[in-house]
Structure formats: structure tokens, C-alpha cells
Design a protein around this motif. Structure first.
Motif, short mmCIF file in Angstrom:
data_model
loop_
_atom_site.label_atom_id
_atom_site.label_comp_id
_atom_site.label_asym_id
_atom_site.label_seq_id
_atom_site.Cartn_x
_atom_site.Cartn_y
_atom_site.Cartn_z
N ASP A 81 0.87 -1.17 0.00
CA ASP A 81 0.00 0.00 0.00
C ASP A 81 0.90 1.22 0.00
N PHE A 82 0.54 2.22 -0.77
CA PHE A 82 1.33 3.45 -0.81
C PHE A 82 0.60 4.51 0.00
N ILE A 83 1.34 5.10 0.92
CA ILE A 83 0.76 6.09 1.82
C ILE A 83 1.64 7.34 1.81
N ARG A 84 1.15 8.40 2.36
CA ARG A 84 1.94 9.63 2.41
C ARG A 84 3.02 9.50 3.46
N ALA A 85 4.21 9.92 3.09
CA ALA A 85 5.37 9.78 3.97
C ALA A 85 5.46 10.96 4.92
N SER A 86 6.14 10.73 6.04
CA SER A 86 6.37 11.80 6.99
C SER A 86 7.81 12.28 6.91
N GLY A 87 8.61 11.63 6.08
CA GLY A 87 10.03 11.92 6.02
C GLY A 87 10.37 12.99 5.00
N PRO A 88 11.54 12.87 4.35
CA PRO A 88 12.01 13.90 3.42
C PRO A 88 11.14 13.99 2.17
N GLY A 89 11.13 15.15 1.56
CA GLY A 89 10.37 15.30 0.33
C GLY A 89 9.86 16.71 0.12
N GLY A 90 10.02 17.58 1.11
CA GLY A 90 9.58 18.97 0.97
C GLY A 90 8.08 19.05 0.77
N GLN A 91 7.64 19.94 -0.10
CA GLN A 91 6.20 20.11 -0.34
C GLN A 91 5.62 18.91 -1.07
N ASN A 92 6.48 18.19 -1.75
CA ASN A 92 6.03 17.00 -2.50
C ASN A 92 5.43 15.95 -1.57
N VAL A 93 5.88 15.93 -0.31
CA VAL A 93 5.44 14.92 0.64
C VAL A 93 3.94 15.02 0.92
N ASN A 94 3.38 16.22 0.74
CA ASN A 94 1.95 16.41 0.99
C ASN A 94 1.08 16.02 -0.21
N LYS A 95 1.72 15.83 -1.37
CA LYS A 95 0.96 15.56 -2.59
C LYS A 95 1.06 14.11 -3.05
N VAL A 96 2.23 13.51 -2.85
CA VAL A 96 2.50 12.21 -3.45
C VAL A 96 2.66 11.14 -2.37
N SER A 97 2.04 9.99 -2.59
CA SER A 97 2.14 8.88 -1.65
C SER A 97 3.37 8.04 -2.01
N THR A 98 4.49 8.35 -1.37
CA THR A 98 5.73 7.65 -1.70
C THR A 98 6.11 6.59 -0.67
N ALA A 99 5.57 6.66 0.53
CA ALA A 99 5.89 5.67 1.55
C ALA A 99 5.20 4.35 1.22
N VAL A 100 5.84 3.25 1.59
CA VAL A 100 5.30 1.93 1.29
C VAL A 100 4.98 1.21 2.60
N GLN A 101 3.82 0.62 2.63
CA GLN A 101 3.46 -0.27 3.74
C GLN A 101 3.39 -1.67 3.13
N LEU A 114 5.60 -3.92 7.40
CA LEU A 114 6.78 -3.06 7.42
C LEU A 114 6.45 -1.77 6.69
N GLN A 115 6.88 -0.64 7.26
CA GLN A 115 6.64 0.64 6.63
C GLN A 115 7.99 1.24 6.26
N ALA A 116 8.11 1.70 5.03
CA ALA A 116 9.36 2.30 4.55
C ALA A 116 9.07 3.69 4.00
N ASP A 117 9.69 4.70 4.61
CA ASP A 117 9.52 6.07 4.12
C ASP A 117 10.82 6.86 4.20
N ARG A 118 11.94 6.15 4.16
CA ARG A 118 13.24 6.81 4.27
C ARG A 118 13.61 7.60 3.01
N PHE A 119 13.11 7.18 1.87
CA PHE A 119 13.52 7.78 0.61
C PHE A 119 12.39 8.59 0.00
N ARG A 120 12.75 9.38 -1.01
CA ARG A 120 11.77 10.26 -1.65
C ARG A 120 10.97 9.57 -2.74
N THR A 121 11.45 8.44 -3.24
CA THR A 121 10.74 7.79 -4.34
C THR A 121 10.08 6.50 -3.89
#
Length: 152
Positions: free
Chosen positions: A30-50, A85-92
Motif C-alpha cells: 500500500d502506498f501512503i503519504r510519507a512523513s520523512g524527506p520530500g519537501g512540499q512534495n510529501v503532501n501531494k505524493v504517496s511515496t511511503a510503502v506499507q 513493514l513501513q518504509a519512508d526513508r527515501f523520496r521515491t
């Protein structure tokens, strides 16, 4: 046929160890919104993976490995028998997917290591003596506490 080439009738396998593998059917992303790095992009794109791995439903791993994997997963194991497992360390998305899968495979490889059995040993005479001496000293210190000095 090389490792990369697959027989069309055979499902894609994800190798864990030499002989053992997991199937992509046991994984759910599942792709969810990340809380980590990404600037303003983090609010628009679901890059974190569950990543969810169906440990109970898996048929390719031995039972003893599943038991050890469940213990290693700890709070990441759901009551339904899934490791989450949740992964949100990276921007992509792609790098987070790889990170989550690598962490899962690392956990499963660790579960393949059989724990070394503990051999019961008896305490040595010297260790018994040290323990009793320490207890006597501690008791003497406690005996000196209180209102009046207790003299024996």
C-alpha cells in the motif's frame, strides 16, 4: 535457463536463501503519504510503502522458520498473521519498495538461523563463595542502618 529467465507457467519467485523463496502473492503493498524527506512534495505524493507479508498463509517457508520470524517481527506482526513493514526513508516509491522488501528478506534470513542451544552449567565453588561474601557484606551494611547501632 538463467536465474532471470522464468518459465511462463512458473510464478516469479523472490529468493530468501539458497533453497527457499517467497511468492509475490504473499506480499501486498500500500502506498501512503510519507512523513520523512520530500519537501512540499510529501503532501501531494504517496511515496511511503506499507508492505504486508502473509506469514501464516505462506506455503514456501518451513514452520520453524515461520515461528522464529513471528518472534523476530514482534509488534510488526498482526493478529491476522501478517508482518507489516513501513518504509519512508527515501523520496521515491521505488526506493522505498526496495527498502521494505530488503528489510523483510533480512528478517526472514535471520529467522533461518537456528538458535544455539544453551548448555546447563553448574556454578563454581569460587562463584558461590563470592555470592555469599557479597550477601554478608550487604547484610552488614543494612544492619548498621536504623535508630541505634545494633551490636551483636
Amino acid at each position: 535457463m538463467s536465474d532471470r529467465e522464468q518459465d511462463p507457467g512458473e510464478k516469479q519467485r523472490i529468493p530468501v536463501t539458497g533453497r527457499f523463496y517467497i511468492l509475490p502473492d504473499d506480499l501486498h503493498e500500500d502506498f501512503i503519504r510519507a512523513s520523512g524527506p520530500g519537501g512540499q512534495n510529501v503532501n501531494k505524493v504517496s511515496t511511503a510503502v506499507q508492505l504486508r507479508f502473509d506469514l501464516d498463509g505462506n506455503t514456501t517457508l518451513p514452520e520453524d522458520v515461520k515461528t522464529r520470524a513471528a518472534a523476530l517481527a514482534g509488534s510488526r506482526l498482526t493478529q491476522g498473521g501478517e508482518i507489516v513493514l513501513q518504509a519512508d526513508r527515501f523520496r521515491t516509491r521505488e526506493r522505498n519498495r526496495e527498502d521494505a522488501l530488503n528489510r523483510l528478506l533480512e528478517l526472514l534470513r535471520k529467522a533461518f538461523e537456528k538458535p544455539k542451544p544453551r548448555k546447563a552449567t553448574r556454578p563454581t565453588l569460587a562463584s558461590k563463595k563470592r555470592r555469599l561474601d557479597t550477601k554478608k557484606k550487604r547484610g552488614a551494611v543494612k544492619k548498621m542502618r536504623g535508630r541505634g547501632a545494633a551490636i551483636d
